[in-house]
Design an enzyme around this catalytic site. Structure first.
Site: not given
Lengths: 251, 196
Positions: A11, A130
């Protein structure tokens, strides 16, 4: 034999690598290009770079980073984060990315998947999902997992495949950052419903969790971040372990 | 001078980066004179075969590439276009390698996903450009079509069926996998090609 893939996920915020616990409270984990090179040398099969910078200036910084990754790393890598147009995909592929990953933007406008697949080929289009299990149902979430949608995991994954997704990257929000193992039941449901590869994400804290994702969840690849960033599981050691368990991995 | 063929189906930047990591600065060009004058030519490719072939024909690059005398390395779609025919868009290729390109049929293996994507092992028959050291090692693949094994096949990979991983005829070399994305294994292949 086609190998099961191990994919470290980085990330990236403002040019540095971060990893959240349950998507909040970031901890810094180093330079993204250097980390990518280290993972490549240790035996990572692919890399994923997710841009979690919100600002427009940050987006240009990220494209610059994609170019540096392409120059410095000799294995395939996927980039994602805030991609919502074919033009943006074109820019990232031209900067040297092998694949792109889309998430909320695909849920908002599913046609984006077919637009990307028909222009660049389905192999470049990873659809990330997700999801969280709510009262026994896996519900897709957007906005970094904060906002539930009306869509169910398997139904949306099948639609994404039919629209041209090349791979599904499934993150269990319930398991992410908790280090108690991947969501193997949901992975297996995806495996049974899909004919494209599934990447497991969210929840690994031990080497056995990868074995379970492949053997029980039938995942084609497994993705993790902090266990790699903080060297809790060295990739070379993980590969030797999986090899010993008779799981095909690239040594 | 190392030239990379510029056309509408190139993953030119990745190949350029891979060569730069080996200390070589390639020239990316569609100029026939520059291609003919190069010491070596790399013919990369990502995309759809019939569209790519149409582009090569329209620009005359098809004849230029087929007529090159120096070592030429085709990669992925580049390799498939160097074969006789491709089922993808039902198009005739350059006819350098005496084989045809077919789509993976996973009715013979419902578990097998198409495209064939990821790292798979290479079995070397004739060392050639691959070298003996590549035998049993993993290379990175992304493709839905494959070249059937033929007299020019030097290495195979097995996925649903055995297919050509490395092809070689005279000064023409080709890999179905992506050496520019295959880590140290890919670097070895590129070095072997540059050393020809």
């Amino acid at each position: 034999m086609l190998a099961k893939r191990i994919i470290p996920c980085l990330d990236v915020k403002d040019g540095a690598t971060v990893k959240g616990v349950n998507f909040v409270n970031f901890r810094n984990a180093g330079d993204p290009v250097e980390l990518g090179q280290r993972y490549s040398a240790e035996g990572a099969d692919e890399l994923v770079y997710l841009d979690i910078t919100a600002s427009l200036e940050g987006r240009d910084t990220f494209i610059d980073l994609v170019r540096r990754v392409a120059q410095g790393v000799s294995i395939p890598f996927t980039v994602g984060g805030g991609i919502s147009s074919v033009e943006h995909v074109d820019t990232l592929l031209n900067a040297g990315a092998d694949k792109i990953s889309i998430n909320s933007s695909a849920l908002r406008r599913p046609e984006l998947i077919s637009e990307i697949a028909s222009r660049f080929g389905r192999q470049v289009c990873v659809v990330a999902i997700d999801a969280r299990c709510i009262e026994g149902e896996w519900i897709c979430h957007v906005k970094g997992g904060h906002e539930p949608t009306q869509r169910r995991l398997v139904e949306w994954a099948v639609e994404a495949q039919d629209r041209g997704a090349g791979e599904i990257l499934f993150t269990s929000m319930d398991h992410d950052g908790v280090k108690q193992g991947f969501a193997c039941d949901a992975l297996n449901q995806l495996h049974e419903a899909l004919s494209i590869p599934v990447i497991a994400s969210g929840g690994c804290g031990a080497m056995e969790h990868f074995k379970d994702a492949f053997e029980i969840g039938h995942a084609d690849a497994a993705l993790a971040a902090s266990v790699f960033h903080f060297n809790e599981i060295p990739i070379d050691e993980l590969k030797r372990y999986l090899h010993k368990c008779n799981i095909p991995v690239r040594m | 001078m190392i030239a990379i063929v510029k056309y509408n189906a190139g993953n030119v930047f990745s190949v350029t980066c891979a060569l730069q990591r080996l200390g070589v600065e390639p020239v990316v060009t569609d100029d026939p004179e520059v291609l003919r004058a190069a010491d070596k030519v790399i013919f990369p490719g990502v995309g759809e075969a019939s569209a790519a072939m149409g582009h090569l024909r329209a620009s005359g690059l098809d004849k230029v590439i087929a007529g090159l005398k120096q070592p030429v390395l085709g990669i992925c779609i580049g390799m498939q276009l160097m074969c006789r025919h491709s089922e993808e868009g039902n198009v005739d290729g350059l006819g350098i390698f005496d084989t045809v390109v077919k789509r993976f049929d996973n009715s013979r293996c419902p578990e097998c996903k198409v495209p064939h994507m990821g790292w798979n092992t290479v079995e070397v028959g004739h060392p050639g450009i691959a070298g003996e050291s590549l035998d049993g090692r993993y290379a990175y693949y992304v493709h839905s079509y494959y070249a059937e094994p033929c007299v020019h096949t030097e290495a195979i990979t097995r996925y649903i069926v055995p297919f050509s991983a490395v092809l070689h005829r005279d000064n023409f070399y080709a890999t179905q996998f992506h050496p520019e994305k295959s880590g140290s294994v890919g670097e070895t292949i590129l070095k072997n090609f540059l050393a020809l």
